[in-house]
Design a protein around this motif. Structure first.
Motif, PDB file in Angstrom:
ATOM      1  N   THR A 104       0.846  -1.186   0.000  1.00 43.87           N
ATOM      2  CA  THR A 104       0.000   0.000   0.000  1.00 43.87           C
ATOM      3  C   THR A 104       0.888   1.246   0.000  1.00 43.87           C
ATOM      4  O   THR A 104       2.113   1.153   0.165  1.00 43.87           O
ATOM      5  CB  THR A 104      -0.922   0.008   1.223  1.00 43.87           C
ATOM      6  OG1 THR A 104      -0.119  -0.073   2.411  1.00 43.87           O
ATOM      7  CG2 THR A 104      -1.878  -1.185   1.186  1.00 43.87           C
ATOM      8  N   GLY A 105       0.286   2.410  -0.191  1.00 43.69           N
ATOM      9  CA  GLY A 105       1.062   3.641  -0.266  1.00 43.69           C
ATOM     10  C   GLY A 105       2.046   3.616  -1.418  1.00 43.69           C
ATOM     11  O   GLY A 105       3.122   4.205  -1.340  1.00 43.69           O
ATOM     12  N   SER A 106       1.658   2.945  -2.516  1.00 46.86           N
ATOM     13  CA  SER A 106       2.566   2.756  -3.665  1.00 46.86           C
ATOM     14  C   SER A 106       1.885   3.221  -4.952  1.00 46.86           C
ATOM     15  O   SER A 106       1.388   2.397  -5.745  1.00 46.86           O
ATOM     16  CB  SER A 106       2.979   1.283  -3.785  1.00 46.86           C
ATOM     17  OG  SER A 106       3.667   0.847  -2.640  1.00 46.86           O
ATOM     18  N   PRO A 107       1.838   4.524  -5.192  1.00 44.59           N
ATOM     19  CA  PRO A 107       1.187   5.029  -6.402  1.00 44.59           C
ATOM     20  C   PRO A 107       1.984   4.690  -7.657  1.00 44.59           C
ATOM     21  O   PRO A 107       3.185   4.984  -7.743  1.00 44.59           O
ATOM     22  CB  PRO A 107       1.129   6.547  -6.176  1.00 44.59           C
ATOM     23  CG  PRO A 107       2.265   6.823  -5.235  1.00 44.59           C
ATOM     24  CD  PRO A 107       2.374   5.622  -4.345  1.00 44.59           C
ATOM     25  N   VAL A 108       1.347   4.072  -8.614  1.00 44.64           N
ATOM     26  CA  VAL A 108       2.011   3.721  -9.866  1.00 44.64           C
ATOM     27  C   VAL A 108       2.068   4.952 -10.762  1.00 44.64           C
ATOM     28  O   VAL A 108       1.062   5.638 -10.966  1.00 44.64           O
ATOM     29  CB  VAL A 108       1.279   2.564 -10.561  1.00 44.64           C
ATOM     30  CG1 VAL A 108       1.834   2.329 -11.963  1.00 44.64           C
ATOM     31  CG2 VAL A 108       1.390   1.290  -9.722  1.00 44.64           C
ATOM     32  N   ALA A 109       3.249   5.224 -11.282  1.00 39.30           N
ATOM     33  CA  ALA A 109       3.461   6.398 -12.124  1.00 39.30           C
ATOM     34  C   ALA A 109       3.444   6.065 -13.607  1.00 39.30           C
ATOM     35  O   ALA A 109       3.080   6.903 -14.433  1.00 39.30           O
ATOM     36  CB  ALA A 109       4.784   7.071 -11.770  1.00 39.30           C
ATOM     37  N   SER A 110       3.849   4.840 -13.958  1.00 41.39           N
ATOM     38  CA  SER A 110       3.894   4.487 -15.374  1.00 41.39           C
ATOM     39  C   SER A 110       3.942   2.969 -15.532  1.00 41.39           C
ATOM     40  O   SER A 110       4.335   2.233 -14.621  1.00 41.39           O
ATOM     41  CB  SER A 110       5.119   5.111 -16.059  1.00 41.39           C
ATOM     42  OG  SER A 110       6.323   4.564 -15.525  1.00 41.39           O
ATOM     43  N   ILE A 111       3.509   2.537 -16.718  1.00 35.11           N
ATOM     44  CA  ILE A 111       3.556   1.125 -17.109  1.00 35.11           C
ATOM     45  C   ILE A 111       4.048   1.084 -18.548  1.00 35.11           C
ATOM     46  O   ILE A 111       3.700   1.945 -19.364  1.00 35.11           O
ATOM     47  CB  ILE A 111       2.156   0.472 -17.042  1.00 35.11           C
ATOM     48  CG1 ILE A 111       1.558   0.585 -15.638  1.00 35.11           C
ATOM     49  CG2 ILE A 111       2.213  -0.996 -17.465  1.00 35.11           C
ATOM     50  CD1 ILE A 111       0.104   0.149 -15.569  1.00 35.11           C
ATOM     51  N   THR A 112       4.839   0.085 -18.882  1.00 34.64           N
ATOM     52  CA  THR A 112       5.231  -0.113 -20.271  1.00 34.64           C
ATOM     53  C   THR A 112       4.628  -1.418 -20.780  1.00 34.64           C
ATOM     54  O   THR A 112       4.361  -2.338 -20.002  1.00 34.64           O
ATOM     55  CB  THR A 112       6.761  -0.174 -20.440  1.00 34.64           C
ATOM     56  OG1 THR A 112       7.265  -1.346 -19.771  1.00 34.64           O
ATOM     57  CG2 THR A 112       7.430   1.066 -19.853  1.00 34.64           C
ATOM     58  N   PRO A 113       4.415  -1.525 -22.092  1.00 35.62           N
ATOM     59  CA  PRO A 113       3.829  -2.746 -22.647  1.00 35.62           C
ATOM     60  C   PRO A 113       4.675  -3.996 -22.403  1.00 35.62           C
ATOM     61  O   PRO A 113       4.139  -5.113 -22.475  1.00 35.62           O
ATOM     62  CB  PRO A 113       3.730  -2.440 -24.144  1.00 35.62           C
ATOM     63  CG  PRO A 113       3.625  -0.950 -24.222  1.00 35.62           C
ATOM     64  CD  PRO A 113       4.516  -0.453 -23.113  1.00 35.62           C
ATOM     65  N   ASP A 114       5.969  -3.824 -22.111  1.00 34.35           N
ATOM     66  CA  ASP A 114       6.793  -5.007 -21.852  1.00 34.35           C
ATOM     67  C   ASP A 114       6.815  -5.387 -20.376  1.00 34.35           C
ATOM     68  O   ASP A 114       7.561  -6.277 -19.970  1.00 34.35           O
ATOM     69  CB  ASP A 114       8.220  -4.810 -22.385  1.00 34.35           C
ATOM     70  CG  ASP A 114       8.940  -3.620 -21.759  1.00 34.35           C
ATOM     71  OD1 ASP A 114       8.397  -3.022 -20.803  1.00 34.35           O
ATOM     72  OD2 ASP A 114      10.044  -3.281 -22.232  1.00 34.35           O
ATOM     73  N   GLY A 115       5.997  -4.723 -19.553  1.00 33.68           N
ATOM     74  CA  GLY A 115       5.825  -5.189 -18.184  1.00 33.68           C
ATOM     75  C   GLY A 115       6.546  -4.422 -17.109  1.00 33.68           C
ATOM     76  O   GLY A 115       6.572  -4.865 -15.954  1.00 33.68           O
ATOM     77  N   GLU A 116       7.139  -3.279 -17.441  1.00 32.69           N
ATOM     78  CA  GLU A 116       7.808  -2.495 -16.410  1.00 32.69           C
ATOM     79  C   GLU A 116       6.793  -1.557 -15.744  1.00 32.69           C
ATOM     80  O   GLU A 116       6.048  -0.844 -16.420  1.00 32.69           O
ATOM     81  CB  GLU A 116       8.950  -1.686 -16.996  1.00 32.69           C
ATOM     82  CG  GLU A 116       9.706  -0.902 -15.928  1.00 32.69           C
ATOM     83  CD  GLU A 116      11.008  -0.316 -16.449  1.00 32.69           C
ATOM     84  OE1 GLU A 116      11.947  -1.095 -16.679  1.00 32.69           O
ATOM     85  OE2 GLU A 116      11.069   0.915 -16.637  1.00 32.69           O
ATOM     86  N   VAL A 117       6.802  -1.550 -14.421  1.00 33.25           N
ATOM     87  CA  VAL A 117       5.895  -0.721 -13.634  1.00 33.25           C
ATOM     88  C   VAL A 117       6.722   0.127 -12.684  1.00 33.25           C
ATOM     89  O   VAL A 117       7.489  -0.401 -11.879  1.00 33.25           O
ATOM     90  CB  VAL A 117       4.899  -1.593 -12.835  1.00 33.25           C
ATOM     91  CG1 VAL A 117       3.962  -0.714 -12.016  1.00 33.25           C
ATOM     92  CG2 VAL A 117       4.115  -2.507 -13.761  1.00 33.25           C
ATOM     93  N   ARG A 118       6.550   1.431 -12.780  1.00 34.98           N
ATOM     94  CA  ARG A 118       7.327   2.336 -11.936  1.00 34.98           C
ATOM     95  C   ARG A 118       6.416   2.956 -10.886  1.00 34.98           C
ATOM     96  O   ARG A 118       5.328   3.450 -11.187  1.00 34.98           O
ATOM     97  CB  ARG A 118       7.975   3.432 -12.786  1.00 34.98           C
ATOM     98  CG  ARG A 118       8.910   4.364 -11.992  1.00 34.98           C
ATOM     99  CD  ARG A 118       9.691   5.276 -12.921  1.00 34.98           C
ATOM    100  NE  ARG A 118       8.803   6.134 -13.680  1.00 34.98           N
ATOM    101  CZ  ARG A 118       8.282   7.284 -13.231  1.00 34.98           C
ATOM    102  NH1 ARG A 118       8.580   7.700 -11.991  1.00 34.98           N
ATOM    103  NH2 ARG A 118       7.499   8.007 -14.001  1.00 34.98           N
ATOM    104  N   VAL A 119       6.889   2.922  -9.638  1.00 33.52           N
ATOM    105  CA  VAL A 119       6.163   3.478  -8.506  1.00 33.52           C
ATOM    106  C   VAL A 119       6.839   4.777  -8.081  1.00 33.52           C
ATOM    107  O   VAL A 119       8.074   4.851  -7.982  1.00 33.52           O
ATOM    108  CB  VAL A 119       6.137   2.480  -7.332  1.00 33.52           C
ATOM    109  CG1 VAL A 119       5.606   3.136  -6.063  1.00 33.52           C
ATOM    110  CG2 VAL A 119       5.292   1.271  -7.700  1.00 33.52           C
ATOM    111  N   SER A 120       6.038   5.799  -7.821  1.00 29.31           N
ATOM    112  CA  SER A 120       6.559   7.076  -7.343  1.00 29.31           C
ATOM    113  C   SER A 120       6.213   7.232  -5.876  1.00 29.31           C
ATOM    114  O   SER A 120       5.834   6.280  -5.194  1.00 29.31           O
ATOM    115  CB  SER A 120       5.975   8.221  -8.179  1.00 29.31           C
ATOM    116  OG  SER A 120       4.562   8.240  -8.066  1.00 29.31           O
ATOM    117  N   GLY A 121       6.324   8.447  -5.370  1.00 24.81           N
ATOM    118  CA  GLY A 121       5.956   8.693  -3.988  1.00 24.81           C
ATOM    119  C   GLY A 121       7.122   8.567  -3.029  1.00 24.81           C
ATOM    120  O   GLY A 121       8.289   8.727  -3.408  1.00 24.81           O
ATOM    121  N   ALA A 122       6.797   8.246  -1.778  1.00 27.20           N
ATOM    122  CA  ALA A 122       7.822   8.208  -0.726  1.00 27.20           C
ATOM    123  C   ALA A 122       8.823   7.093  -0.926  1.00 27.20           C
ATOM    124  O   ALA A 122       9.976   7.188  -0.469  1.00 27.20           O
ATOM    125  CB  ALA A 122       7.146   8.064   0.640  1.00 27.20           C
TER     126      ALA A 122
END
Length: 537
Positions: free
Chosen positions: A258-276
């Motif tokens: 929790t407390g993990s806002p997703v900032a971006s996703i790529t079609p090849d499966g990379e997910v970047r989390v922003s925030g603290a």
């Protein structure tokens, strides 16, 4: 150009974006199958709209603040995941006071057909309307046993479902023609037609004769749940359902962040989390528990090639409801002295919901105004499940009241002053409710320790802001028929289960799935089944 995968990315079989109840269902299934699963949730808790919260400080009442009833959650999911939940059936289906004379009303008592018939005759003046209503329900009741078992299977073709139903006349009335026609043929009175039509308008902005059949699709989902169409109260509140799903997912080995806002996703499966705690994760598959508009924005943020490309073919989401939560000191008095308040309030209490009123409200809202009277229905969940109230409140006779106002599209709220619009909608809801009660509802409202009345309104803008539901749409977009068209491609697991996007490694696991919507777990189940076909196991 596609974003290059970071070598520092933490790798998983499946990364799930969003931690709503469907995401938890998918996580539990996949983790039980031995897959490494990571769930990323922006808020500080999981569950999305399926939560219980204490809305007023110092008041021991655990409200199902957003979602509140359960019908479409299959027994298969409950058993597969070992969920310890109790869904309690309500004896009384509904009570509908006559808007023109609220001293009389229709009480649909599931345990007493004679009492039901007597209330129809007293209210409509037509001794045959009760039988027509019973015949209508029996015909509609034929949909559930055919359609509901298919909800946890790969999508069937339209022609196959029609053949299984074996009733071409019913098929044409429900799936080919606007619902209003069936209601006019089957029922003779405005009030009885309205009782039936409301099932086609929950969270859906439309009218009885809409040629798009939006009302028909909504209606179908509301009458097939569990094979019977019954809507049950989760004992302990909706938070109990989420709590059990969270337990099942964690015990199976899924990681929930929790407390993990997703900032971006790529079609090849990379997910970047922003925030603290920024981080990058990579999944062999990514499951999206967010709405199509949010997913498209996340893809655009992660991959220039995906910018502007929709992940799903979907209408612009637009919710069409206002929800008001209250705590009352006692049940309010009724004009109708022939029915006990515990019975009238024990099921769904329809307010200004005749068919003509519902269609008039649609026209008013389409022209840019709040309907007056506002069609609404109320529920007293504490009558069925007192456990959501603390001991002192139960001893005092307090009761929860949930009001769901219809025909309030997001277009009325969008761009408006949030506080002013909330006050306006709350006023419309209270006026509508007061019009069928023998006393103002304000006289019954409980006060918090600080003297504030225990009442809150949640608009589509509030849902958009607090839960990330674009347009406040509780379905994440227009509902779809729960099957595949005869010419629809079904070559991939994503297509066969109704969870495909434009990107093979990204699947939908939320309400935007083909059979999503409501607290059903169906979006999560379908995504998990498709993922297991892709990943093996």
């Amino acid at each position: 150009m596609s974003t290059r995968l970071s070598s520092a990315a933490s790798r998983h079989d499946v990364v799930i974006v969003g931690g709503g109840h469907n995401a938890l269902v998918a996580a539990a299934y996949l983790a039980r199958a031995g897959k490494s699963v990571l769930v990323l949730e922006r808020l500080d808790h999981v569950g999305g709209a399926a939560v219980s919260e204490r809305a007023w400080e110092g008041v021991d009442a655990a409200l199902s603040r957003y979602s509140y009833l359960v019908s479409l959650l299959p027994r298969r999911i409950i058993d597969d995941l070992g969920l310890r939940i109790e869904l309690r059936r309500r004896r009384y289906s509904s009570y509908t006071p006559d808007p023109a004379d609220p001293s009389r009303g229709i009480l649909v008592d599931n345990a007493d057909a004679d009492a039901t018939a007597a209330s129809f005759t007293r209210t409509t003046g037509d001794a045959r309307e009760a039988q027509r209503f019973a015949d209508f329900q029996r015909r509609i009741g034929g949909l559930g046993p055919v359609l509901f078992p298919l909800m946890t299977e790969p999508l069937a073709r339209r022609s196959d479902v029609r053949a299984r139903l074996g009733d071409d006349a019913l098929w044409d009335q429900v799936f080919e023609q606007p619902l209003g026609g069936m209601l006019r043929v089957g029922l003779a009175t405005d009030i009885a037609r309205g009782i039936a039509l409301t099932d086609g308008l929950i969270g859906t902005f439309t009218s009885s004769d809409d040629e798009s059949l939006r009302q028909n699709r909504c209606f179908v989902y509301h009458v097939i749940g569990g094979g019977t169409g019954d809507w049950d109260v989760p004992v302990g509140g909706m938070g109990r359902v989420t709590g059990e799903l969270e337990r099942a997912a964690r015990e199976a080995g899924a990681e929930l962040r929790t407390g993990s806002p997703v900032a971006s996703i790529t079609p090849d499966g990379e997910v970047r989390v922003s925030g603290a705690h920024p981080a990058t994760f990579h999944g062999r598959l990514v499951l999206s528990g967010v709405g199509p508009a949010i997913l498209s924005a996340l893809l655009a943020a992660g991959d220039d090639d995906a910018r502007g490309a929709a992940a799903l073919d979907a209408d612009e989401p637009e919710g069409a409801q206002v929800k008001v939560n209250m705590l009352l000191r006692r049940l309010p008095r009724l004009h109708d002295t022939t029915v006990a308040p515990e019975a009238a309030f024990g099921g769904t209490f329809h307010i200004n919901e005749t068919m003509s009123q519902l269609d008039a409200a649609f026209a008013t809202a389409s022209s840019g105004s709040i309907p007056d009277p506002l069609p609404a229905e109320i529920y007293y969940h504490s009558l069925t499940d007192p456990s959501i109230l603390g001991p002192e409140l139960r001893a005092e006779g307090a009761q929860t009241l949930t009001l769901f106002g219809l025909q309030v599209p997001h277009r009325l709220v969008k761009g408006a002053d949030a506080v002013a619009m909330r006050v306006a909608l709350l006023g419309a809801a209270q006026r509508s409710l007061d019009s069928v009660l023998a006393e103002p509802i304000a006289d019954c409202v409980y006060e918090a320790p600080d003297g504030a009345p225990c009442i809150e309104a949640r608009t589509t803008a509030d849902l958009e802001d607090s839960l990330g539901m674009t347009g406040g749409d509780i379905f994440h977009g227009a509902l779809s028929w729960p099957w595949a068209e005869d010419d629809e491609p079904l070559e991939t697991p994503g297509h066969r289960w109704g969870v495909a996007t434009a990107h093979p490694r990204i699947l939908v696991c939320g309400s935007a799935s083909r059979r999503g919507g409501a607290v059903s777990g169906l979006g999560g189940h379908s995504a998990a089944m498709a993922a297991l076909e892709v990943l093996g196991g």
